[in-house]
Design a protein around this motif. Structure first.
Motif: not given
Length: 184
Positions: A144-155, A158-170
């Motif tokens: 997907f285009p980077p702007e679409i990926v950038a706008n997907l929520p961290d959560s 996080a649920l796709l790869v089993g981490v906390l949303p804060q980890t995705v944000g970091l």
């Protein structure tokens, strides 16, 4: 003294832990990502019919189950008995679903869905959470285009790869710096 350090560390971990796992109810997609045809995508998935994500477009669905999320990319089957437990769905790109014309087409779509699941499984086998996040972000940016990926929520990631949303944000904020720090 060690027990005092340990107690402080445990207190810090509890304070940064994400106790509210009901963040699915607050998923908000910015206007950049087009939503599915109408807000009834969940109703469509629960109809009992099988659909196929258009394989000729850069589109897909993140399907939120009770404790995890799955990605159904181009060519994948969605709906039917496969997604009866889906609680939310997030469309990516200009989602287009079609109905399989034949048994063979349906079987092929199920195989493609399984391939998408295996891709995510390979990513989640990495024991380092930050690296899992970086890998899923890289994979999505390939499709997907980077702007679409950038706008997907961290959560969602996080649920796709089993981490906390804060980890995705970091990882999104610091990128490869996080991975470099882990290697020392």
């Amino acid at each position: 003294m060690d027990s005092e350090k340990r107690r402080r560390y445990q207190t810090a971990m509890v304070s940064t832990y994400y106790p509210d796992t009901s963040f699915l109810n607050r998923l908000v997609m910015p206007d950049v990502t087009e939503q599915s045809p109408g807000p009834d995508i969940l109703t469509t998935l629960h109809s009992g019919k099988v659909f196929i994500v258009n394989s000729r477009k850069r589109n897909g669905l993140i399907l939120f189950k009770r404790y995890h999320a799955e990605f159904a990319g181009p060519g994948a089957a969605v709906g039917g008995d496969y997604d009866y437990d889906c609680q939310r769905a997030l469309s990516i790109g200009n989602l287009h679903l079609s109905t399989p014309e034949s048994y063979e087409e349906r079987q092929k779509a199920y195989l493609i869905r399984r391939q998408w699941i295996r891709l995510i499984k390979q990513i989640t086998e990495n024991p380092i959470p930050q690296q899992r996040v970086q890998k899923i972000l890289d994979q999505f940016e390939q499709y997907f285009p980077p702007e679409i990926v950038a706008n997907l929520p961290d959560s969602a990631f996080a649920l796709l790869v089993g981490v906390l949303p804060q980890t995705v944000g970091l990882v999104r904020r610091l990128g490869n710096e996080v991975n470099c720090r882990l290697n020392y």
